[in-house]
Design a protein around this motif. Sequence first.
Motif, mmCIF file in Angstrom:
data_model
loop_
_atom_site.group_PDB
_atom_site.id
_atom_site.type_symbol
_atom_site.label_atom_id
_atom_site.label_comp_id
_atom_site.label_asym_id
_atom_site.label_seq_id
_atom_site.Cartn_x
_atom_site.Cartn_y
_atom_site.Cartn_z
ATOM 1 N N ALA A 34 0.803 -1.222 0.000
ATOM 2 C CA ALA A 34 0.000 0.000 0.000
ATOM 3 C C ALA A 34 0.832 1.267 0.000
ATOM 4 C CB ALA A 34 -0.937 -0.001 1.219
ATOM 5 N N GLY A 35 2.129 1.150 0.352
ATOM 6 C CA GLY A 35 3.000 2.316 0.466
ATOM 7 C C GLY A 35 3.156 2.746 1.919
ATOM 8 N N GLY A 36 4.356 3.278 2.223
ATOM 9 C CA GLY A 36 4.598 3.830 3.549
ATOM 10 C C GLY A 36 4.813 2.816 4.646
ATOM 11 N N GLN A 37 5.216 1.570 4.299
ATOM 12 C CA GLN A 37 5.369 0.520 5.296
ATOM 13 C C GLN A 37 6.817 0.060 5.428
ATOM 14 O OE1 GLN A 37 3.264 -0.936 7.545
ATOM 15 N NE2 GLN A 37 5.042 -2.107 8.249
ATOM 16 N N VAL A 38 7.301 0.006 6.642
ATOM 17 C CA VAL A 38 8.645 -0.481 6.955
ATOM 18 C C VAL A 38 8.623 -1.999 7.130
ATOM 19 C CG1 VAL A 38 10.407 -0.498 8.778
ATOM 20 C CG2 VAL A 38 9.431 1.672 7.993
ATOM 21 N N GLY A 39 9.704 -2.664 6.698
ATOM 22 C CA GLY A 39 9.855 -4.089 6.936
ATOM 23 C C GLY A 39 11.150 -4.371 7.670
ATOM 24 N N ASP A 40 11.074 -5.175 8.735
ATOM 25 C CA ASP A 40 12.272 -5.627 9.444
ATOM 26 C C ASP A 40 12.696 -6.959 8.840
ATOM 27 O OD1 ASP A 40 11.464 -3.506 11.130
ATOM 28 O OD2 ASP A 40 12.329 -4.497 12.884
ATOM 29 N N VAL A 41 13.914 -7.007 8.303
ATOM 30 C CA VAL A 41 14.416 -8.197 7.611
ATOM 31 C C VAL A 41 15.558 -8.796 8.425
ATOM 32 C CG1 VAL A 41 15.440 -9.077 5.476
ATOM 33 C CG2 VAL A 41 13.784 -7.188 5.380
ATOM 34 N N PHE A 42 15.466 -10.095 8.674
ATOM 35 C CA PHE A 42 16.505 -10.836 9.394
ATOM 36 C C PHE A 42 16.944 -12.000 8.517
ATOM 37 C CE2 PHE A 42 13.400 -9.146 12.363
ATOM 38 C CZ PHE A 42 14.148 -8.541 13.365
ATOM 39 N N ALA A 43 18.253 -12.299 8.496
ATOM 40 C CA ALA A 43 18.770 -13.408 7.689
ATOM 41 C C ALA A 43 19.703 -14.255 8.533
ATOM 42 C CB ALA A 43 19.504 -12.877 6.456
ATOM 43 N N PHE A 44 19.497 -15.576 8.477
ATOM 44 C CA PHE A 44 20.271 -16.531 9.267
ATOM 45 C C PHE A 44 20.837 -17.615 8.351
ATOM 46 C CE2 PHE A 44 16.784 -14.822 11.718
ATOM 47 C CZ PHE A 44 17.355 -14.461 12.934
ATOM 48 N N ALA A 45 22.058 -18.069 8.633
ATOM 49 C CA ALA A 45 22.615 -19.205 7.897
ATOM 50 C C ALA A 45 21.723 -20.419 8.125
ATOM 51 C CB ALA A 45 24.042 -19.496 8.358
ATOM 52 N N ALA A 46 21.396 -21.145 7.044
ATOM 53 C CA ALA A 46 20.434 -22.241 7.146
ATOM 54 C C ALA A 46 20.915 -23.371 8.040
ATOM 55 C CB ALA A 46 20.123 -22.772 5.749
ATOM 56 N N ASP A 47 22.230 -23.609 8.065
ATOM 57 C CA ASP A 47 22.754 -24.747 8.829
ATOM 58 C C ASP A 47 23.161 -24.385 10.256
ATOM 59 O OD1 ASP A 47 24.913 -23.204 8.137
ATOM 60 O OD2 ASP A 47 26.127 -24.850 7.348
ATOM 61 N N ASP A 48 23.080 -23.090 10.607
ATOM 62 C CA ASP A 48 23.467 -22.666 11.953
ATOM 63 C C ASP A 48 22.967 -21.244 12.165
ATOM 64 O OD1 ASP A 48 24.588 -21.992 14.374
ATOM 65 O OD2 ASP A 48 26.663 -22.027 13.658
ATOM 66 N N ILE A 49 21.811 -21.089 12.822
ATOM 67 C CA ILE A 49 21.240 -19.743 12.910
ATOM 68 C C ILE A 49 21.949 -18.861 13.933
ATOM 69 C CG2 ILE A 49 18.998 -20.534 12.084
ATOM 70 C CD1 ILE A 49 17.925 -20.018 14.933
ATOM 71 N N THR A 50 22.973 -19.399 14.615
ATOM 72 C CA THR A 50 23.797 -18.498 15.418
ATOM 73 C C THR A 50 24.708 -17.659 14.527
ATOM 74 O OG1 THR A 50 25.595 -20.085 15.786
ATOM 75 C CG2 THR A 50 23.756 -20.104 17.363
ATOM 76 N N GLU A 51 24.758 -17.976 13.227
ATOM 77 C CA GLU A 51 25.386 -17.090 12.242
ATOM 78 C C GLU A 51 24.267 -16.346 11.532
ATOM 79 O OE1 GLU A 51 28.500 -16.936 8.469
ATOM 80 O OE2 GLU A 51 27.854 -18.889 9.259
ATOM 81 N N TYR A 52 24.321 -15.040 11.565
ATOM 82 C CA TYR A 52 23.206 -14.234 11.056
ATOM 83 C C TYR A 52 23.737 -12.920 10.491
ATOM 84 C CZ TYR A 52 24.094 -12.418 15.748
ATOM 85 O OH TYR A 52 24.716 -11.939 16.874
ATOM 86 N N HIS A 53 22.884 -12.259 9.712
ATOM 87 C CA HIS A 53 23.299 -10.956 9.196
ATOM 88 C C HIS A 53 23.625 -10.030 10.357
ATOM 89 C CE1 HIS A 53 22.331 -6.668 8.501
ATOM 90 N NE2 HIS A 53 23.283 -6.864 7.609
#
Length: 204
Positions: A34-53
């Motif tokens: 619709a416009g005017g919306q913020v998105g929070d994006v998180f990225a994690f390594a698939a084999d170990d989510i203790t590694e992340y962006h």
Amino acid sequence: MKAETTLHDILIPARHARAIRMKRGQEVTITDVAGGQVGDVFAFAADDITEYHSASHTRTGISRLFPHVGEQFLTNKRRPILALVADTSPSGTHDMLIAACDAQRYAELGHPGHRSCAANLQAALSGAGLEMPSVPQPINVFMRIPADTAGDLSWLPADTKAGDHIIFKALMDCVLVVSACPQDLTDINNGTPTELHLSVNQGQ
């Protein structure tokens, strides 16, 4: 030219989040419906989510506050996890300084029990059978928090219009979580949170 095959086509309701698994080379388009919306994006390594962006490692690697198109986002192990492929937002302004909204933030604003991006992240990961004990710094797409020469921050409304989008490429197998930020007590979502749309294709 061979048509791209859409692997995931997901509408994220206002104030909620979704998790998707991406293979290396796949691309995700995040569209402001619709416009005017913020998105929070998180990225994690698939084999170990203790590694992340990691925003801090990314800023170190690129020597700026946010990557330009063609540049990479790095993990807390300094490995590339995403690349910025395209961006149609009017100002091309996004944030990697502001923490995800959480229960304490809303309690301080006088609204205990308010939905938050931190809770959305945990719920989306749980739905994917994953658990992360802490909440990393998100990539806040479409969020405008400029810093002036004195270092003071301003909280400005997202300037996106309906259909504006940003595209990321996965540089490793990863889990991506996107939250349609529920913040309605500041101006960042123009006071009214709305939907985001995710589309994943095989990439170039």
